[in-house]
Structure formats: structure tokens, C-alpha cells
Scaffold this motif. Structure first.
Motif, PDB file in Angstrom:
ATOM      1  N   ARG A  39       2.783  -3.430   1.307  1.00  0.00           N
ATOM      2  CA  ARG A  39       1.300  -2.734   1.478  1.00  0.00           C
ATOM      3  C   ARG A  39       1.584  -1.288   1.814  1.00  0.00           C
ATOM      4  N   ILE A  40       1.176  -0.554   0.888  1.00  0.00           N
ATOM      5  CA  ILE A  40       1.140   1.065   1.040  1.00  0.00           C
ATOM      6  C   ILE A  40      -0.228   1.575   0.875  1.00  0.00           C
ATOM      7  N   ARG A  41      -0.264   2.789   1.495  1.00  0.00           N
ATOM      8  CA  ARG A  41      -1.410   3.806   1.377  1.00  0.00           C
ATOM      9  C   ARG A  41      -0.860   5.047   0.717  1.00  0.00           C
ATOM     10  N   ILE A  42      -1.636   5.449  -0.332  1.00  0.00           N
ATOM     11  CA  ILE A  42      -1.152   6.567  -0.984  1.00  0.00           C
ATOM     12  C   ILE A  42      -2.195   7.504  -1.106  1.00  0.00           C
ATOM     13  N   LEU A  84      -2.987   0.125  -0.979  1.00  0.00           N
ATOM     14  CA  LEU A  84      -2.772  -1.035  -2.109  1.00  0.00           C
ATOM     15  C   LEU A  84      -1.733  -2.011  -1.498  1.00  0.00           C
ATOM     16  N   GLU A  85      -1.784  -3.296  -2.120  1.00  0.00           N
ATOM     17  CA  GLU A  85      -0.777  -4.279  -1.883  1.00  0.00           C
ATOM     18  C   GLU A  85      -0.126  -4.364  -3.268  1.00  0.00           C
ATOM     19  N   ILE A 107       2.963   8.736   0.603  1.00  0.00           N
ATOM     20  CA  ILE A 107       3.270   7.193   0.602  1.00  0.00           C
ATOM     21  C   ILE A 107       3.171   6.938   2.111  1.00  0.00           C
ATOM     22  N   TRP A 108       2.550   6.209   2.677  1.00  0.00           N
ATOM     23  CA  TRP A 108       2.660   5.461   3.916  1.00  0.00           C
ATOM     24  C   TRP A 108       2.723   4.030   3.666  1.00  0.00           C
ATOM     25  N   SER A 109       3.705   3.430   4.564  1.00  0.00           N
ATOM     26  CA  SER A 109       4.246   2.092   4.422  1.00  0.00           C
ATOM     27  C   SER A 109       3.826   1.413   5.922  1.00  0.00           C
TER      28      SER A 109
END
Length: 119
Positions: A39-42, A84-85, A107-109
């Protein structure tokens, strides 16, 4: 890249994906082709609004992408934010993260707590 306030979220910014530690990159054991997810955030910069950035994750890297959240207004001049996943092999995910990094997408994870929602 801009720093992300980690007091509000457990996600950590990945400043330069090429230089991240190996343990930060989602991988299957022995580099095999078993499916995995992360899962990340962008943050997609406004100059990429007309580019198929997320669509390329599917068509070019063979990932399944699930949207957990998104923030992008119609005809906006602001950046887009996506939670997002990503589902695919570790190599597919790694290649897609390199692609995003090369576009200068932040990008954050949060690989430790994929089910935690903080938006």
C-alpha cells in the motif's frame, strides 16, 4: 522532495526509491513470481494530469491497482493525491515504484500497517 508530517500518518516518504533499503522494498521470498501487495500513497504533480500515470501501473507493469482514496478535482490546477494498493509480483511492484520515482512522484509507504486508514 517535500517531507511528510508523520505525526498525522504512519506513512513515511520515500525520497529516492533507488536508494531505499532493501527491507523497504516489497519482495517475495527468493524473488519468485508469487503475488504480493503493498500500500502506497502518492502525490502526482499537476503537470501529469493529462498523462496516464496510474493506468501505466496496470498496462506497463501488469499490476492490479485498488484505490483506497483519491483527491483530484475536475479541471483543477492542484496536484492529485492517491492512496493505492498495488498487487503483483515483487519485481512488478519494484519496477512500478521506480517508474513513479523517475516521474518525481512523491511516494509514501506503510508496509507495516496496510489496513490502517488515516485520511
Amino acid at each position: 522532495m517535500l517531507a511528510h508530517n508523520t505525526t498525522e500518518s504512519q506513512f513515511e516518504a520515500i525520497d529516492d526509491f533507488h536508494k531505499t533499503q532493501e527491507s523497504d522494498i516489497p519482495k517475495s521470498e527468493n524473488g519468485d513470481s508469487r503475488p504480493t501487495q503493498t500500500r502506497i500513497r502518492i502525490r502526482v504533480p499537476k503537470e501529469y494530469h493529462q498523462e496516464p500515470v496510474i493506468s501505466n501501473l496496470i498496462s506497463e507493469y501488469g499490476l492490479t491497482v485498488n484505490f483506497n482514496a483519491a483527491f483530484l478535482g475536475v479541471k483543477t490546477l492542484e496536484d492529485g493525491w492517491f492512496d493505492l494498493e498495488l498487487n503483483g509480483t515483487s519485481q512488478q511492484i519494484e519496477s512500478a515504484l521506480i517508474y513513479l520515482n523517475d516521474l518525481d512522484v512523491e511516494i509514501w509507504s506503510n508496509s507495516n500497517k496496510p489496513d490502517e486508514e488515516t485520511w
